[in-house]
Write a protein that holds these residues in place. Structure first.
Motif, short mmCIF file in Angstrom:
data_model
loop_
_atom_site.label_atom_id
_atom_site.label_comp_id
_atom_site.label_asym_id
_atom_site.label_seq_id
_atom_site.Cartn_x
_atom_site.Cartn_y
_atom_site.Cartn_z
N LEU A 173 4.82 68.22 62.11
CA LEU A 173 5.37 67.25 62.44
C LEU A 173 3.96 66.04 62.31
CD1 LEU A 173 4.74 67.65 66.45
CD2 LEU A 173 3.50 65.56 65.04
N PRO A 174 3.20 65.73 62.02
CA PRO A 174 2.50 64.44 61.70
C PRO A 174 3.39 63.77 60.91
CG PRO A 174 0.90 66.05 61.73
CD PRO A 174 2.28 66.70 61.85
N PHE A 175 3.66 64.67 59.35
CA PHE A 175 3.94 64.06 58.65
C PHE A 175 5.97 63.15 58.82
CE2 PHE A 175 4.85 68.03 56.03
CZ PHE A 175 6.12 67.65 56.07
N LEU A 176 6.37 64.36 59.34
CA LEU A 176 7.90 64.04 59.50
C LEU A 176 7.95 62.74 60.46
CD1 LEU A 176 9.55 67.62 59.57
CD2 LEU A 176 9.71 65.58 57.81
N LEU A 177 6.96 62.47 61.40
CA LEU A 177 7.50 62.26 61.99
C LEU A 177 6.92 60.49 61.49
CD1 LEU A 177 7.18 60.88 65.61
CD2 LEU A 177 4.92 61.87 65.61
N ALA A 178 5.30 60.27 60.99
CA ALA A 178 5.57 59.20 60.40
C ALA A 178 6.20 58.63 58.92
CB ALA A 178 3.86 59.18 59.67
N SER A 179 7.39 59.99 58.58
CA SER A 179 8.23 59.00 57.57
C SER A 179 9.29 58.93 58.44
CB SER A 179 8.90 60.21 56.89
OG SER A 179 9.19 61.55 57.87
N THR A 180 9.74 59.56 59.66
CA THR A 180 10.45 58.73 60.68
C THR A 180 10.25 57.36 61.21
OG1 THR A 180 11.31 60.90 61.70
CG2 THR A 180 12.21 58.65 62.79
N VAL A 181 9.01 57.25 61.93
CA VAL A 181 8.36 55.92 62.10
C VAL A 181 8.37 54.82 61.39
CG1 VAL A 181 6.29 54.81 63.42
CG2 VAL A 181 7.01 57.00 64.29
N LEU A 182 7.95 55.25 59.40
CA LEU A 182 7.86 54.32 58.74
C LEU A 182 8.77 53.84 58.41
CD1 LEU A 182 5.58 52.66 56.79
CD2 LEU A 182 5.98 55.22 55.44
N GLY A 183 10.17 54.35 58.34
CA GLY A 183 11.08 54.00 58.43
C GLY A 183 11.46 53.38 58.55
N TYR A 184 11.87 53.52 59.62
CA TYR A 184 12.50 52.58 60.91
C TYR A 184 11.24 51.09 60.73
CZ TYR A 184 13.41 50.13 65.04
OH TYR A 184 14.25 49.27 66.44
N MET A 185 10.49 51.40 60.77
CA MET A 185 9.24 49.65 60.53
C MET A 185 10.25 49.20 59.49
SD MET A 185 5.90 50.84 60.73
CE MET A 185 4.87 51.28 62.42
N LEU A 186 10.54 50.07 57.70
CA LEU A 186 11.15 48.90 57.07
C LEU A 186 12.41 48.60 56.55
CD1 LEU A 186 9.12 51.99 54.20
CD2 LEU A 186 8.43 49.22 54.79
N GLY A 187 13.25 49.18 57.16
CA GLY A 187 14.27 48.81 57.74
C GLY A 187 14.54 47.85 58.92
N SER A 188 13.62 48.10 59.76
CA SER A 188 13.39 46.26 60.35
C SER A 188 13.00 45.06 60.31
CB SER A 188 12.52 47.12 61.70
OG SER A 188 13.51 47.98 62.94
N GLY A 189 12.44 44.83 58.75
CA GLY A 189 11.94 44.03 57.78
C GLY A 189 13.16 43.44 56.83
N LEU A 190 14.33 44.72 56.93
CA LEU A 190 14.85 44.72 55.76
C LEU A 190 15.83 42.73 56.29
CD1 LEU A 190 17.28 47.46 55.13
CD2 LEU A 190 15.51 46.83 54.31
N PRO A 191 16.65 42.14 55.67
CA PRO A 191 17.09 41.17 56.31
C PRO A 191 18.58 40.99 56.27
CG PRO A 191 16.99 41.10 52.97
CD PRO A 191 16.58 42.20 53.77
N SER A 192 18.64 40.27 57.60
CA SER A 192 19.62 40.10 58.81
C SER A 192 21.13 40.20 57.82
CB SER A 192 19.82 39.19 59.14
OG SER A 192 18.74 39.07 60.27
#
Length: 416
Positions: A173-192
């Motif tokens: 659970l911890p690493f699967l949750l962290a990978s999901t959250v981290l992926g969303y953060m990185l995706g949100s920081g992509l150029p428009s």
């Protein structure tokens, strides 16, 4: 503390409504009922004691801003486990379903959006500006590095101590949750310009699946068991996806506050909202049935994907009324529809020149339910109230329509 208390109240209300509906054997999603109840209470208070309505809005502001900031993340779990849902479908049928889903999404988007515009012209309602909505704060580098540390530490710990937390699902659970959250953060920081065709939801999903693939390979368990640990649907043994989906009811409840913020617009444009939702829902159901028959898709699969534009909870309730339906296929089709919508909705709306937030919100929610709503509202908060009400009404009307035996028989006749 204010944030924790306000979010906790949302979760507690959602849990209480769930239990009450389950005890009464009501299949209708309790969160949608709760959303309309909160919206009604706010309207009543606004007309009788305006200061009380504003105080309630102020109290829950941290909760709905938190939810709005993370909104797309809560719809990701079904995307992550999509490979498990579609593994038994023949390739030819999968291609046909994909074409129906993509083409159907575009057609429904156009029908809903242009119907809203046509009704507005017919009733001669002038468009007024939406109330400005506060945008969520961007993710900081501290947050990104913090979740990166959680991912690395929990991943290594799970490799060497696979049942450290009692079960493998809890250990993963911890690493699967962290990978999901981290992926969303990185995706949100992509150029428009990149996010127009590669939405953070996609980045988030890929991050979780690649992490699951890496752990499956290193642990010799394989990908499928790890994805099975991601969404267990067991309250006693939850996975990362179960934790995220526990917020879905609170997400729907929070829509009431966005709708209240734009209450003047919702009231002013009720004709466009209700008419376009009804027409687009009927169009979606019957066009899916007809196209499925025309392309030679197996009738059981066609029936399974009928509610492709309706949110998962209601779509599963709808197909339970059809004996031949496969609920796993339904969930996959609904998720795929939302994925297409989340990824392409903003660019497509711009291409077909649907400019105002009302038409954009209605068209998005009517064609791509919660995932589309999450994707558009993350970039255009002023469209969220119309997304929210169209999202709810689309599910409600679709459920009521399919509960009528004559309508079900007509759909089956079209399917063949």
């Amino acid at each position: 503390m204010h944030l924790i208390v306000s979010v906790g109240i949302f979760l507690a209300v959602d849990l209480a409504l769930n239990k009450a509906f389950a005890a009464a054997a009501i299949k209708f999603p309790s969160a949608l009922f709760g959303m309309f109840c909160i919206f009604s209470v706010l309207l009543i208070l606004d007309s009788t004691v305006p200061s009380a309505a504003m105080a309630l809005m102020k109290f829950f502001e941290p909760a709905y801003m938190f939810i709005h900031r993370w909104l797309p993340l809560f719809y990701v779990p079904y995307l992550v486990v999509l490979p498990l849902s579609v593994k038994d479908i023949p390739a030819s049928s999968a291609i046909k379903i994909s074409l129906i889903v993509a083409g159907g999404w575009l057609a429904t988007l156009c029908v809903a959006g242009f119907t809203a515009i046509a009704i507005r012209k017919a009733v001669k309602t002038e468009m007024i500006d939406a109330e400005p909505m506060e945008r969520p704060s961007p993710f900081s580098s501290t947050e990104v590095w913090g979740w990166t540390g959680v991912l690395l530490i929990s991943f290594v710990a799970a490799l060497f101590y696979p049942t450290a937390l009692g079960t493998q699902a809890r250990t993963c659970l911890p690493f699967l949750l962290a990978s999901t959250v981290l992926g969303y953060m990185l995706g949100s920081g992509l150029p428009s310009s990149v996010k127009m065709v590669f939405h953070p939801i996609i980045c988030c999903t890929l991050s979780a699946e690649l992490t699951a693939l890496a752990f499956g390979w290193l642990s010799k368990l394989g990908l499928e068991p790890i994805l099975g640990f991601y969404l267990t649907k067991e309250s006693s043994n939850p996975g990362a996806g179960d934790i995220l989906m526990a917020f879905l009811g609170s997400v729907i409840l929070s829509f009431a506050f966005s709708m209240f913020t734009q209450r003047k617009l919702v009231k002013r444009h009720a004709a466009e909202i209700f008419t376009s939702v009804i027409i687009s829902t009927v169009f979606s159901l019957y066009s899916t049935a007809l196209v499925g028959r025309l392309v030679g898709l197996e009738p059981s699969l066609t029936v399974s994907i009928l509610p492709r534009c309706i949110t998962v909870a209601l779509a599963l309730s709808i197909v339970s009324l059809f004996e031949v339906a496969n609920s796993s296929i339904t969930a996959a089709a609904v998720v795929l529809t939302g994925l297409v919508g989340a990824n392409f909705v903003q660019a497509t709306l711009d291409k077909i020149r649907l400019r105002d937030p009302i038409a954009r919100g209605i068209a998005t929610a009517s064609s791509a339910h919660g995932l589309g709503t999450a994707a558009l509202s993350a970039k255009e908060p002023e469209a969220l109230p119309f997304c929210a009400i169209a999202y709810a009404l689309n599910g409600i009307f679709g459920s009521v329509l399919c509960s009528i035996p004559l309508v079900r028989q007509s759909l089956l006749a079209v399917v063949g």
